[in-house]
Design a protein around this motif. Structure first.
Motif, PDB file in Angstrom:
ATOM      1  N   LEU A 173       0.801  -1.218   0.000  1.00  0.00           N
ATOM      2  CA  LEU A 173       0.000   0.000   0.000  1.00  0.00           C
ATOM      3  C   LEU A 173       0.839   1.276   0.000  1.00  0.00           C
ATOM      4  O   LEU A 173       0.282   2.368  -0.134  1.00  0.00           O
ATOM      5  N   ASN A 174       2.152   1.122   0.173  1.00  0.00           N
ATOM      6  CA  ASN A 174       3.034   2.298   0.274  1.00  0.00           C
ATOM      7  C   ASN A 174       2.501   3.258   1.339  1.00  0.00           C
ATOM      8  O   ASN A 174       2.334   4.458   1.109  1.00  0.00           O
ATOM      9  N   VAL A 175       2.258   2.735   2.520  1.00  0.00           N
ATOM     10  CA  VAL A 175       1.565   3.518   3.550  1.00  0.00           C
ATOM     11  C   VAL A 175       2.359   4.735   4.023  1.00  0.00           C
ATOM     12  O   VAL A 175       1.776   5.696   4.543  1.00  0.00           O
ATOM     13  N   HIS A 176       3.675   4.710   3.851  1.00  0.00           N
ATOM     14  CA  HIS A 176       4.475   5.833   4.328  1.00  0.00           C
ATOM     15  C   HIS A 176       4.759   6.839   3.213  1.00  0.00           C
ATOM     16  O   HIS A 176       5.523   7.788   3.411  1.00  0.00           O
ATOM     17  N   GLY A 177       4.123   6.640   2.056  1.00  0.00           N
ATOM     18  CA  GLY A 177       4.388   7.520   0.917  1.00  0.00           C
ATOM     19  C   GLY A 177       3.374   8.630   0.745  1.00  0.00           C
ATOM     20  O   GLY A 177       3.387   9.315  -0.287  1.00  0.00           O
ATOM     21  N   PHE A 178       2.488   8.824   1.736  1.00  0.00           N
ATOM     22  CA  PHE A 178       1.424   9.818   1.609  1.00  0.00           C
ATOM     23  C   PHE A 178       1.376  10.726   2.830  1.00  0.00           C
ATOM     24  O   PHE A 178       1.598  10.273   3.956  1.00  0.00           O
ATOM     25  N   THR A 179       1.064  11.987   2.589  1.00  0.00           N
ATOM     26  CA  THR A 179       0.736  12.908   3.672  1.00  0.00           C
ATOM     27  C   THR A 179      -0.735  12.720   4.000  1.00  0.00           C
ATOM     28  O   THR A 179      -1.592  12.792   3.122  1.00  0.00           O
ATOM     29  N   ASP A 180      -1.026  12.454   5.268  1.00  0.00           N
ATOM     30  CA  ASP A 180      -2.398  12.088   5.633  1.00  0.00           C
ATOM     31  C   ASP A 180      -2.669  12.494   7.068  1.00  0.00           C
ATOM     32  O   ASP A 180      -1.756  12.519   7.908  1.00  0.00           O
ATOM     33  N   THR A 181      -3.923  12.798   7.374  1.00  0.00           N
ATOM     34  CA  THR A 181      -4.304  13.057   8.762  1.00  0.00           C
ATOM     35  C   THR A 181      -4.411  11.757   9.550  1.00  0.00           C
ATOM     36  O   THR A 181      -4.346  11.764  10.779  1.00  0.00           O
ATOM     37  N   SER A 182      -4.575  10.648   8.855  1.00  0.00           N
ATOM     38  CA  SER A 182      -4.619   9.329   9.501  1.00  0.00           C
ATOM     39  C   SER A 182      -3.206   8.835   9.784  1.00  0.00           C
ATOM     40  O   SER A 182      -2.292   9.047   8.981  1.00  0.00           O
TER      41      SER A 182
END
Length: 247
Positions: free
Chosen positions: A14-23
């Motif tokens: 999911l590339n979870v660390h590749g996005f800026t997110d409030t979650s």
């Protein structure tokens, strides 16, 4: 299977660390390290936690987790949720924007494929990242509406554009804020989850067609697709927990 192996697979896929997110995406709560079954749901809640235990899952993967904008203090509802998870050694993993934006099994790509449209263009800027998708069709508005009603049941719509639809964009969840961007990019139909009052006049003034599936409905496709991938690749038992909100 070891929890860390599952976490590593999901993080990479999911590339979870590749996005800026409030979650806070990724493993939010660490439970048992021995995982034989993973439950999947759209929302983290006491109901989904209870259902996960009832189906004998050691891990719950959700789109909407319980940690947003970090943690300042552990009180109230957050305390009760964490207490329940920790006492029952139930791991909680969240994937918010990463699951919206995924090119293969993301909510937005999946919805386009439901109507026979291949995701081609990134669409919908969120904190500098395009999280939605757009593609091209040769369809009537009513034809697309019928396909979506067959899959999701009753859906809402606002028809202020042409009968003929060529370019279609999808931003699941709360995507009505992308109407003007859709107009600018030559989109004929915007598909999203929920709609707010102010969107009516924005859509009308932009001569834009809108179909809104409901927030929950629009974010089940990615969760279910991720569940199938995890079951296939990891070889663990999986189950989807359907807890609709009718919103």
């Amino acid at each position: 299977m070891d929890l860390k192996l599952i976490e590593g697979f999901l993080d990479e896929y999911l590339n979870v660390h590749g996005f800026t997110d409030t979650s806070t995406n990724g493993l939010q709560v660490e439970g048992s390290h021995d995982v034989e079954k993973i439950a999947f749901a759209v929302d983290a809640s006491m109901q989904s936690f209870t259902y996960a235990l009832e189906c004998e899952a050691e891990m719950l993967v959700v789109h909407h987790g319980i940690i947003w904008n970090g943690v300042d203090r552990i009180t109230g509802l957050l305390k009760e949720r964490l207490k329940f998870l920790l006492e029952n050694e139930l791991s909680l993993y969240a994937a918010h924007i990463p699951l919206d934006a995924h090119p293969e099994i993301g909510n937005n790509a999946m919805i386009l494929r439901y109507i026979g449209v291949e995701p081609e263009d990134r669409f919908g800027d969120y904190k500098g990242t395009k999280i939605g998708y757009a593609g091209y069709a040769n369809s009537e508005f009513e034809e697309i509406l019928e396909i979506l009603e067959d899959r999701f049941g009753e859906v809402g719509y606002m028809k202020f554009g042409d009968d003929y639809v060529e370019k279609i964009a999808v931003v699941s969840g709360r995507g009505a804020g992308y109407i003007e961007e859709a107009k600018k990019e030559g989109v004929d139909l915007l598909i999203t989850g929920e709609i707010e009052h102010s969107a009516y006049h924005t859509a009308k003034d932009c001569a834009m067609n809108i179909i809104y599936l409901g927030h929950y409905n629009s974010e089940t496709p990615g969760v279910k697709a991720l569940m199938n991938i995890a079951g296939d690749k990891l070889g663990v038992e999986v189950e989807f927990l359907d807890i609709p909100t009718d919103l």
